[in-house]
Motif scaffolding. Structure first.
Motif, PDB file in Angstrom:
ATOM      1  N   UNK A 113       1.044  -1.342   0.078  1.00 49.53           N
ATOM      2  CA  UNK A 113      -0.206  -0.254  -0.233  1.00 49.53           C
ATOM      3  C   UNK A 113       0.543   1.242  -0.317  1.00 49.53           C
ATOM      4  N   UNK A 114       2.070   1.614   0.589  1.00 45.34           N
ATOM      5  CA  UNK A 114       3.147   2.671   1.049  1.00 45.34           C
ATOM      6  C   UNK A 114       3.078   2.485  -0.951  1.00 45.34           C
ATOM      7  N   UNK A 115       4.537   1.792  -1.001  1.00 43.65           N
ATOM      8  CA  UNK A 115       4.469   1.739  -2.919  1.00 43.65           C
ATOM      9  C   UNK A 115       3.767   2.240  -3.784  1.00 43.65           C
ATOM     10  N   UNK A 116       2.354   1.568  -3.327  1.00 47.68           N
ATOM     11  CA  UNK A 116       1.390   2.385  -4.460  1.00 47.68           C
ATOM     12  C   UNK A 116       1.034   4.033  -3.829  1.00 47.68           C
ATOM     13  N   UNK A 117       1.370   4.222  -2.543  1.00 43.01           N
ATOM     14  CA  UNK A 117       0.976   5.284  -3.200  1.00 43.01           C
ATOM     15  C   UNK A 117       2.103   6.785  -2.599  1.00 43.01           C
TER      16      UNK A 117
END
Length: 154
Positions: A113-117
């Motif tokens: 999720x952090x990489x996507x954000x």
């Protein structure tokens, strides 16, 4: 509350050593003088020592007769307790492993999720920069056109 305990507490508090062990009462000696009281005390002492030895013999016989079974029963009880402790320990260990697996899964999911954000944020920043560049180009072109219009009207 006990007088004996109070005296012992005071002895320990003052740092005095234990009184020496009285072994005279365990000696079996004949009186040195032919006194009736002396012989009576010697006879009482011999009777009490004989009773003590008799009780020790009974205890040894009981130990010989029942000691092995009591030992085995004690060992069985300890083995049962050990098995229960080992089972509980394994349960706690498995709970810890499960907890760590769940934590790792959550961290991996949070990483995705952090990489996507982060990717979306980078894309947003890139688009803002492109808009600012296009805006600057348009402002420059407007300035150029305004300058050209001012020059042509003159």
């Amino acid at each position: 509350n006990s007088e004996l305990l109070r005296k012992e507490y005071e002895r320990v508090k003052s740092g005095r050593p234990l009184p020496p062990f009285d072994i005279d009462r365990y000696k079996l000696e004949a009186p040195k003088e032919p006194d009736e009281d002396e012989w009576r005390r010697a006879s009482d002492n011999a009777a009490s020592q004989l009773e003590h030895q008799s009780i020790r013999l009974v205890n040894l016989e009981l130990l010989q007769q029942f000691g092995a079974n009591a030992w085995k029963l004690g060992n069985y009880q300890k083995e049962t307790m050990l098995a229960a402790i080992e089972k509980a320990t394994e349960g706690y260990r498995q709970t810890g492993v499960d907890l760590n697996k769940a934590r790792k899964y959550e961290q991996v999911e949070a990483g995705v999720k952090l990489r996507d954000l982060e990717s979306r944020w980078g894309e947003g920043v890139r688009q803002c920069i492109e808009i600012q560049v296009a805006n600057c180009q348009l402002l420059a072109e407007i300035s150029k056109l305004e300058l050209g219009a001012v020059n042509s009207t003159e």
